[in-house]
Design an enzyme around this catalytic site. Structure first.
Site, short mmCIF file in Angstrom:
data_model
loop_
_atom_site.label_atom_id
_atom_site.label_comp_id
_atom_site.label_asym_id
_atom_site.label_seq_id
_atom_site.Cartn_x
_atom_site.Cartn_y
_atom_site.Cartn_z
N CYS A 219 0.83 -1.20 0.00
CA CYS A 219 0.00 0.00 0.00
C CYS A 219 0.87 1.26 0.00
O CYS A 219 1.95 1.28 0.54
CB CYS A 219 -0.88 -0.02 1.25
SG CYS A 219 -1.93 1.40 1.45
N TYR B 226 -5.68 31.98 5.45
CA TYR B 226 -5.88 30.57 5.11
C TYR B 226 -6.77 29.89 6.15
O TYR B 226 -6.38 28.87 6.74
CB TYR B 226 -4.54 29.84 5.03
CG TYR B 226 -3.49 30.49 4.17
CD1 TYR B 226 -3.44 30.25 2.80
CD2 TYR B 226 -2.53 31.34 4.72
CE1 TYR B 226 -2.45 30.83 2.00
CE2 TYR B 226 -1.55 31.92 3.93
CZ TYR B 226 -1.51 31.66 2.58
OH TYR B 226 -0.53 32.23 1.81
N ASP C 84 -1.78 29.48 8.10
CA ASP C 84 -1.79 28.02 8.00
C ASP C 84 -1.93 27.66 6.52
O ASP C 84 -2.97 27.18 6.09
CB ASP C 84 -2.96 27.46 8.82
CG ASP C 84 -3.03 25.94 8.77
OD1 ASP C 84 -2.08 25.30 8.30
OD2 ASP C 84 -4.07 25.39 9.22
N CYS D 125 2.44 22.55 7.18
CA CYS D 125 2.48 21.10 6.95
C CYS D 125 3.67 20.73 6.07
O CYS D 125 3.76 19.62 5.58
CB CYS D 125 1.18 20.62 6.32
SG CYS D 125 0.77 21.49 4.80
N1 SAH Z 1 -6.68 26.64 9.03
C1 SAH Z 1 -7.59 25.70 8.45
C2 SAH Z 1 -7.31 25.36 6.98
C3 SAH Z 1 -5.89 25.16 6.57
S1 SAH Z 1 -5.67 24.44 4.98
C4 SAH Z 1 -7.65 24.45 9.30
O1 SAH Z 1 -6.79 24.22 10.15
O2 SAH Z 1 -8.59 23.68 9.14
C5 SAH Z 1 -5.22 25.81 3.99
C6 SAH Z 1 -6.40 26.62 3.49
O3 SAH Z 1 -5.91 27.71 2.71
C7 SAH Z 1 -7.36 25.87 2.58
O4 SAH Z 1 -8.66 25.99 3.09
C8 SAH Z 1 -7.23 26.58 1.20
O5 SAH Z 1 -8.45 26.63 0.49
C9 SAH Z 1 -6.79 27.97 1.62
N2 SAH Z 1 -6.05 28.78 0.64
C10 SAH Z 1 -5.19 28.36 -0.32
N3 SAH Z 1 -4.61 29.40 -0.95
C11 SAH Z 1 -5.12 30.53 -0.38
C12 SAH Z 1 -4.90 31.93 -0.58
N4 SAH Z 1 -4.07 32.36 -1.53
N5 SAH Z 1 -5.57 32.80 0.20
C13 SAH Z 1 -6.43 32.37 1.15
N6 SAH Z 1 -6.67 31.04 1.40
C14 SAH Z 1 -6.03 30.16 0.63
#
Ligand code: SAH
Length: 460
Positions: A84, A319, A388, A415
């Site tokens: 896997c 984000y 994030d 991440c």
């Molecule tokens: N903080 C949240 C989500 C993190 S994931 C949690 O912990 O659940 C990152 C997020 O950034 C996603 O929802 C994605 O849609 C968003 N994203 C990606 N590029 C972006 C940008 N340029 N401006 C704003 N948000 C963005």
């Protein structure tokens, strides 16, 4: 320039001692200084390896036999681990997994950010690093006898491995997948055939609320019509009274993307609920919601501690997704502004704020890198910003805005240690000081690592 030939040849069998690990978790051994990367090899081990790929400066090998095993080698509990592609570290003790992730972050700080002195704490692991995932999306296939099977793809292929259990999934998800598969099989529903783009059922997706025990089932089909729909719903509900939502998603495209555009609730609610700490969230089939709720709480608590809120602060959560971190922060801040690029997520974030009776959190659709400078020009003066971003890290314009805004504090949730380190370098050069990096193991048994970092404005 004289060409030096690699000291090994393809298909050659050699004896190798592993010295190190790559950040993917592969063993690294050297032949006359030429590195070979070998999946499942551990530092200190001597092994027989077959060379499978030879490039100019490095090669790849396959582990044939371990002569002298490391004390950190463990028997992988999963039967299909070596086929896997889902987990990469089950052959390693959990303490070694945590140490490997710690070293990976430390290396990125040193090599990419040139921040050798910044403390990187030990990785916060789980007490029980199994059965942590609250979401499964599993491909459906068909056996020779016509029965349906479910399983993840074999590494680097689209062959489905017939499997009954996945040890990093919540047990309920496993049981749901097994039942839905059995019920659909019994009703004569065909699996989707990727090669010929025929058949019906592509994926079964299950989401569970860890604290609420709510269950959502999403059936993804190629066809607009879901055959035997009513019987299917009845039988699923009979088998599992905890099911709160049964959803049909249509994906008619030839694609690796799992969910299609069209989503229809077949039975029950549009949402299920879960809580992280004291905050409640509603989750729809498509919303991004962290997959390891136990460690999400750990991660957010750490982010909150680093944000050091006293109640009077204005905070930006760039984000923000469905507002998970924003609402966590709103418990302690005066005002939180969230920004997120996906409109549906912002709708969910607003609903989540209302669900928790929080009126000190506002959410906006847009690109963080565009909204931040705009907010700054409008005179918004946040005390703290939390970011994030996805794996590719923060946009340059966003980093620039953060530097222009001269914030007291930044909390960076990441991440991907390499893009984190790259961005920290920019922020350091722009007047911030990285105080500490805390890795958190959100995905045990896999080679992913999450980090929370605390930065402060440098004294002038
Ligand atoms: N903080 C949240 C989500 C993190 S994931 C949690 O912990 O659940 C990152 C997020 O950034 C996603 O929802 C994605 O849609 C968003 N994203 C990606 N590029 C972006 C940008 N340029 N401006 C704003 N948000 C963005």
């Amino acid at each position: 320039m004289a060409k030096t030939k690699p000291p090994v040849q393809k298909n050659q069998t050699i004896e190798l001692t592993f010295e190190d690990l790559t950040h993917e978790g592969d063993g690294v051994g050297k032949v006359d200084g030429y590195p070979l990367f070998v999946p499942y090899g551990l530092p200190g081990e001597q092994a027989q390896v077959k060379v499978i790929k030879v490039k100019k400066n490095f090669g790849f090998g396959k582990l044939i036999e371990v002569y002298k095993a490391s004390d950190e080698r463990v028997e992988p509990p999963c039967d299909v681990y070596y086929q896997c592609g889902g987990c990469q570290l089950q052959h390693m003790s959990y303490s070694m997994q945590l140490e490997m992730k710690h070293n990976q972050v430390k290396n990125a700080m040193k090599k990419v950010a040139h921040l050798d002195h910044v403390p990187v704490h030990d990785t916060i692991g789980m007490d029980d690093p199994w059965r942590y995932r609250n979401k499964v999306q599993i491909p459906v296939g068909q056996k020779e006898d016509g029965q349906l099977m479910t399983g993840f793809y074999q590494k680097r292929s689209h062959n489905i491995i017939d499997m009954d259990t996945c040890l990093i999934q919540d047990e309920m998800n496993d049981r749901m997948v097994e039942s839905v598969r059995r019920i659909a099989s019994g009703l004569g529903i065909d699996a989707y055939d990727e090669e010929n783009h025929r058949g019906v059922l592509r994926h079964i997706m299950v989401r569970t609320g860890q604290t609420t025990k709510d269950i959502m089932i999403v059936l993804v089909t190629r066809t607009k019509k879901l055959p035997q729909k009513d019987k299917l719903i009845d039988e699923i509900r009979d088998a599992f009274p905890n099911v709160k939502s049964i959803v049909h998603n249509v994906n008619s495209e030839r694609t690796n993307v799992i969910l299609g555009k069209e989503t229809k609730v077949l039975w029950g609610d549009e949402y299920i609920y879960d809580t992280i700490g004291d905050v409640k969230f509603m989750i729809s089939p498509k919303s991004f919601y962290q997959v390891n709720p136990t460690q999400t709480k750990t991660l957010y608590d750490q982010a909150l501690e680093y944000a050091d809120l006293r109640g009077g602060e204005t905070v930006i959560d760039a984000y923000c997704g469905i507002g998970t971190i924003s609402l966590f922060l709103a418990q302690k801040a005066k005002m939180v502004y969230g920004v997120e690029i996906v409109p549906e997520a912002v709708t969910d974030a607003k609903k989540n704020a209302r669900l928790n009776d929080m009126d000190n959190a506002e959410f906006y659709v847009g690109q963080a890198e565009e909204l931040m400078p705009w907010w700054h020009n409008q005179g918004l003066r946040p005390d703290v910003i939390v970011v994030d971003p996805p794996r590719k890290g923060c946009d340059e314009e966003l980093l620039k805005a953060m530097i222009d805004m001269e914030l007291e504090r930044i909390v960076y949730v990441s991440c991907n240690p390499s893009t984190l380190a790259r961005d920290l370098r920019v922020l350091e050069d722009g007047g911030y000081e990285t105080k500490v990096v805390q890795p958190v193991d959100m995905f045990p048994q896999t080679n992913h690592v999450e980090c929370v970092t605390w930065l402060e404005k440098k004294e002038k």
